[in-house]
Design a protein around this motif. Structure first.
Motif, PDB file in Angstrom:
ATOM      1  N   MET A   1       0.835  -1.203   0.000  1.00  0.00           N
ATOM      2  CA  MET A   1       0.000   0.000   0.000  1.00  0.00           C
ATOM      3  C   MET A   1       0.870   1.253   0.000  1.00  0.00           C
ATOM      4  N   PRO A   2       0.506   2.267  -0.806  1.00  0.00           N
ATOM      5  CA  PRO A   2       1.269   3.509  -0.796  1.00  0.00           C
ATOM      6  C   PRO A   2       1.029   4.316   0.480  1.00  0.00           C
ATOM      7  N   SER A   3       1.854   5.309   0.695  1.00  0.00           N
ATOM      8  CA  SER A   3       1.714   6.196   1.847  1.00  0.00           C
ATOM      9  C   SER A   3       1.949   7.628   1.393  1.00  0.00           C
ATOM     10  N   TYR A   4       1.594   8.584   2.255  1.00  0.00           N
ATOM     11  CA  TYR A   4       1.802   9.996   1.906  1.00  0.00           C
ATOM     12  C   TYR A   4       2.031  10.805   3.174  1.00  0.00           C
ATOM     13  N   THR A   5       3.095  11.609   3.155  1.00  0.00           N
ATOM     14  CA  THR A   5       3.405  12.540   4.230  1.00  0.00           C
ATOM     15  C   THR A   5       3.443  13.952   3.655  1.00  0.00           C
ATOM     16  N   PRO A   6       2.590  14.852   4.107  1.00  0.00           N
ATOM     17  CA  PRO A   6       2.593  16.218   3.567  1.00  0.00           C
ATOM     18  C   PRO A   6       3.980  16.848   3.685  1.00  0.00           C
ATOM     19  N   PRO A   7       4.486  17.455   2.600  1.00  0.00           N
ATOM     20  CA  PRO A   7       5.848  18.031   2.610  1.00  0.00           C
ATOM     21  C   PRO A   7       5.883  19.411   3.255  1.00  0.00           C
ATOM     22  N   LEU A   8       5.468  19.488   4.508  1.00  0.00           N
ATOM     23  CA  LEU A   8       5.323  20.776   5.177  1.00  0.00           C
ATOM     24  C   LEU A   8       6.651  21.511   5.316  1.00  0.00           C
ATOM     25  N   ARG A   9       7.733  20.777   5.556  1.00  0.00           N
ATOM     26  CA  ARG A   9       9.024  21.441   5.730  1.00  0.00           C
ATOM     27  C   ARG A   9       9.436  22.151   4.453  1.00  0.00           C
ATOM     28  N   ASP A  10       9.257  21.503   3.323  1.00  0.00           N
ATOM     29  CA  ASP A  10       9.665  22.149   2.079  1.00  0.00           C
ATOM     30  C   ASP A  10       8.728  23.302   1.732  1.00  0.00           C
ATOM     31  N   MET A  11       7.448  23.157   2.033  1.00  0.00           N
ATOM     32  CA  MET A  11       6.527  24.279   1.806  1.00  0.00           C
ATOM     33  C   MET A  11       6.946  25.490   2.628  1.00  0.00           C
ATOM     34  N   GLN A  12       7.294  25.266   3.897  1.00  0.00           N
ATOM     35  CA  GLN A  12       7.722  26.384   4.739  1.00  0.00           C
ATOM     36  C   GLN A  12       9.003  27.017   4.206  1.00  0.00           C
ATOM     37  N   PHE A  13       9.892  26.186   3.692  1.00  0.00           N
ATOM     38  CA  PHE A  13      11.128  26.691   3.098  1.00  0.00           C
ATOM     39  C   PHE A  13      10.827  27.623   1.930  1.00  0.00           C
ATOM     40  N   VAL A  14       9.987  27.172   1.013  1.00  0.00           N
ATOM     41  CA  VAL A  14       9.667  27.987  -0.166  1.00  0.00           C
ATOM     42  C   VAL A  14       8.932  29.253   0.253  1.00  0.00           C
ATOM     43  N   LEU A  15       7.941  29.103   1.126  1.00  0.00           N
ATOM     44  CA  LEU A  15       7.127  30.251   1.525  1.00  0.00           C
ATOM     45  C   LEU A  15       7.952  31.318   2.235  1.00  0.00           C
ATOM     46  N   HIS A  16       8.755  30.902   3.197  1.00  0.00           N
ATOM     47  CA  HIS A  16       9.361  31.876   4.106  1.00  0.00           C
ATOM     48  C   HIS A  16      10.833  32.169   3.841  1.00  0.00           C
ATOM     49  N   GLU A  17      11.579  31.196   3.323  1.00  0.00           N
ATOM     50  CA  GLU A  17      13.004  31.411   3.112  1.00  0.00           C
ATOM     51  C   GLU A  17      13.343  31.812   1.682  1.00  0.00           C
ATOM     52  N   VAL A  18      12.475  31.450   0.740  1.00  0.00           N
ATOM     53  CA  VAL A  18      12.711  31.812  -0.663  1.00  0.00           C
ATOM     54  C   VAL A  18      11.811  32.974  -1.091  1.00  0.00           C
ATOM     55  N   LEU A  19      10.502  32.860  -0.840  1.00  0.00           N
ATOM     56  CA  LEU A  19       9.558  33.876  -1.304  1.00  0.00           C
ATOM     57  C   LEU A  19       9.277  34.969  -0.268  1.00  0.00           C
ATOM     58  N   HIS A  20       9.573  34.719   1.004  1.00  0.00           N
ATOM     59  CA  HIS A  20       9.333  35.692   2.074  1.00  0.00           C
ATOM     60  C   HIS A  20       7.885  36.196   2.031  1.00  0.00           C
ATOM     61  N   VAL A  21       6.959  35.252   2.072  1.00  0.00           N
ATOM     62  CA  VAL A  21       5.558  35.589   1.824  1.00  0.00           C
ATOM     63  C   VAL A  21       4.973  36.538   2.867  1.00  0.00           C
ATOM     64  N   THR A  22       5.346  36.405   4.111  1.00  0.00           N
ATOM     65  CA  THR A  22       4.727  37.285   5.103  1.00  0.00           C
ATOM     66  C   THR A  22       5.125  38.743   4.871  1.00  0.00           C
ATOM     67  N   ASP A  23       6.359  38.978   4.440  1.00  0.00           N
ATOM     68  CA  ASP A  23       6.769  40.349   4.106  1.00  0.00           C
ATOM     69  C   ASP A  23       5.960  40.862   2.917  1.00  0.00           C
ATOM     70  N   GLU A  24       5.753  39.983   1.925  1.00  0.00           N
ATOM     71  CA  GLU A  24       4.961  40.374   0.749  1.00  0.00           C
ATOM     72  C   GLU A  24       3.515  40.649   1.149  1.00  0.00           C
ATOM     73  N   LEU A  25       2.947  39.779   1.972  1.00  0.00           N
ATOM     74  CA  LEU A  25       1.531  39.900   2.323  1.00  0.00           C
ATOM     75  C   LEU A  25       1.273  41.124   3.192  1.00  0.00           C
ATOM     76  N   LYS A  26       2.256  41.538   3.977  1.00  0.00           N
ATOM     77  CA  LYS A  26       2.066  42.715   4.828  1.00  0.00           C
ATOM     78  C   LYS A  26       1.923  43.999   4.011  1.00  0.00           C
TER      79      LYS A  26
END
Length: 598
Positions: A1-26
């Motif tokens: 049977m397959p499995s799945y783990t949400p890639p939350l660490r990589d999402m946080q990396f892209v959002l906050h360390e690459v795109l700096h989304v909170t600075d953009e959204l502010k």
């Protein structure tokens, strides 16, 4: 049977360390209070829903499919789909990024896109039901009358009703200018719509009390072609003045398509027999109004393939670690066992790294586009809004076509890692391959996306939009000049950026003499542009990783990111050289071939 783990660490990396989304959204009054903790909390809960509720239904949906009762025209979805949808609605997930005026939570699009990636990894067929609903919501939100918005948007926002887009017909394909569905005006301001639509995803199902169809049709005096198409909203059930559901409207499912994949989603042949609808937007301007939904769907299809790439990679790498077979070419790596893990073999690693590089590069591009959409919709500066919209238009065909092409390669490679077991249903890998294949076809085939990119988005404005993206590359090159650690990423990226100017000019010049030159080069051109964009984001991600490592950060995440970046630039990015050659080969070897087809 397959499995799945949400890639939350990589999402946080892209959002906050690459795109700096909170600075953009502010910078956007609507999202000024959005912070990293809120985003993390939403995505953690969204990941739980994806992995714990709908992922277990993925193989069930594939094996059972949907069933049509031809007497009642009702469609039953696979076991568990409706209960999962009820849980989705109860959790408030349909409202995540919708307008608070209609009951939405008003979160940024970029957060919603992260959520949808996880849904697509977990169960693409199920996710298409709410995904199409969100597109219908967007189209009505942009072009509906006040009365239509008040009637439909709260129900679509809550998830109480779902939506579809009824576009093509048996003889049309992508050429919607050929459609024949007719809309006859009535004395009360409504229209009676008659015709046949095909390939309507989620067109009929048992998960909600009403389905809101957006239908393209022609008025009696409409001009021929795409300039004579109008858009109508046609509910499955008539709606009373108080908003309650009434009797059945004249739109129903006449048949289900038997498909290669996405069996859990009902792909319907829809019959309209004097169905009552109301006009959305202006007469004969329906295609422009529908493009709101179509463009949202194209980005959504890219997210579907991103999700499939991620889940296929996760399962393939887990299998490769455990599967022992043969010895390493450089000598036994685990003498205590009769064979080594297949992870020791270079080509197995190549297949796995291909999937990983395409998943992580696709995530960076997709979330960048989502952030651009947030800026387009909410930034207080009109110039920023316009420039963001221009970049979204440029990148949308790349998101749709490049990510879906890559997913076909990635899921096939991940199935290959399993060897013969990959061809067996119980492991789940062959389903990912089958499901991924549709994404290259629907919402405008990838060739259509390539023609759109080269013909409209690049040559259509003499490369102005592409040059604006090129400025980001130039800024990164200038910023990293003299940084030897970045040279392996920046040098090939800078070279391709310079080549693109000449490459684009050559095609444009030849196209002035022969328009077939655009058609002959477009698919190759889009892949070159896709690698240019991926290369930019991979260089930025490598830059962040190098900075963290230089600061003494020992998190293996950054080493893995850096190693994947090196693989991408060494093994995948060089594809651009052959693509440029084949694009330059021109149209003659394709079009001067009459003897072949005798």
């Amino acid at each position: 049977m397959p499995s799945y783990t949400p890639p939350l660490r990589d999402m946080q990396f892209v959002l906050h360390e690459v795109l700096h989304v909170t600075d953009e959204l502010k910078q956007m009054p609507k999202h000024v209070d959005m912070d990293a903790d809120t985003i993390a909390a939403v995505l953690e809960e969204g990941g739980k829903f994806a992995s714990e509720v709908i992922f277990p239904l993925n193989q069930v949906g594939d094996q059972q499919g949907c069933t049509l009762n031809r007497d009642t025209h009702e469609v039953k979805t696979p076991d568990g789909f409706k209960a999962a949808y009820d849980q989705y609605v109860q959790g408030g997930w349909p409202a995540l990024s919708a307008d608070p005026e209609y009951g939405g939570q008003g979160l940024p699009v970029v957060v919603n896109q992260c959520f949808y990636e996880m849904l697509n990894s977990a169960n693409q067929a199920w996710t298409m039901y709410p995904g199409l609903t969100h597109g219908a919501y967007e189209a009505l939100h942009a072009h509906g009358t006040d009365a239509q918005k008040a009637l439909y948007l709260p129900k679509l926002t809550s998830g109480e009703w779902t939506g579809t887009m009824c576009l093509t017909e048996p003889h049309c394909g992508t050429d919607l200018g050929l459609l024949r569905t007719k809309a006859e005006p009535q004395a009360d301001g409504t229209y009676r719509i008659t015709g046949n639509k095909i390939f309507i995803s989620a067109g009929e199902h048992d998960m909600v009390s009403n389905i809101v169809h957006l239908v393209l049709a022609r008025l009696p005096d409409a001009p021929a072609g795409s300039k004579g198409i109008s858009l109508f909203v046609v509910p499955k059930f008539h709606i009373h003045a108080d908003g309650s559901v009434g009797e059945r409207n004249g739109i129903y499912c006449g048949g289900l398509e038997h498909k290669m994949g996405i069996h859990g989603n009902a792909t319907c042949q829809m019959v309209l027999d004097g169905a009552v609808g109301t006009l959305v937007g202006q007469p004969n301007k329906g295609l422009a109004a529908m493009f709101v939904m179509m463009n949202a769907a194209r980005v959504g299809v890219g997210m579907q393939s991103l999700g499939l790439t991620e889940v296929a990679y996760q399962n393939a790498v887990a299998y490769a670690k455990d599967r022992i077979q043969s010895r390493s070419l450089t000598g036994a790596k685990d003498p205590s066992k009769p064979a080594d893990s297949i992870l020791v073999h270079p080509d197995v690693r190549k297949m796995l790294l291909t999937a990983r590089a395409y998943a992580e590069g696709g995530r960076a591009l997709a979330l960048h586009c989502a952030l651009l959409i947030d800026r387009e919709l909410n930034h207080p500066d009109e110039t920023v809004r316009a420039e963001s919209a221009e970049q979204v238009a440029l990148l949308t065909p790349i998101v749709k076509a490049f990510i879906t092409d890559n997913a076909w390669t990635a899921t096939s490679s991940c199935m290959q890692v399993f060897g013969g077991h990959g061809f067996i249903r119980e492991w789940g890998m062959e389903q990912y391959v089958r499901d991924a294949r549709i994404n290259m076809i629907y919402e405008g085939t990838n060739t259509i996306q390539s023609l759109d990119l080269l013909g409209r988005k690049v040559l259509g404005n003499q490369g102005a939009s592409l040059k604006k993206f090129g400025r980001h590359i130039a800024e990164l090159v200038a910023e990293t000049q003299g940084d030897e650690d970045m040279a392996e990423f920046i040098n090939p990226l800078a070279k391709l950026g310079q080549q693109m100017t000449q490459f684009t000019g050559e095609i444009g010049y030849k196209a002035m003499e022969n328009a077939d030159e655009v058609g002959a080069a477009a698919v190759d051109y889009l892949r070159v542009a896709g690698h240019l964009v991926f290369g930019y984001f991979w260089a930025r991600m490598a830059q962040v990783a190098l900075q963290k490592i230089a600061e003494g950060n020992r998190d293996p995440f950054y080493q893995a990111k850096l190693q994947t970046a090196r693989f991408y630039f060494a093994k995948l990015f060089p594809e651009t050289a052959s693509l440029i050659l084949t694009a330059r080969a021109g149209s003659a070897v394709l079009m001067e071939t009459e003897a072949v087809f005798v």
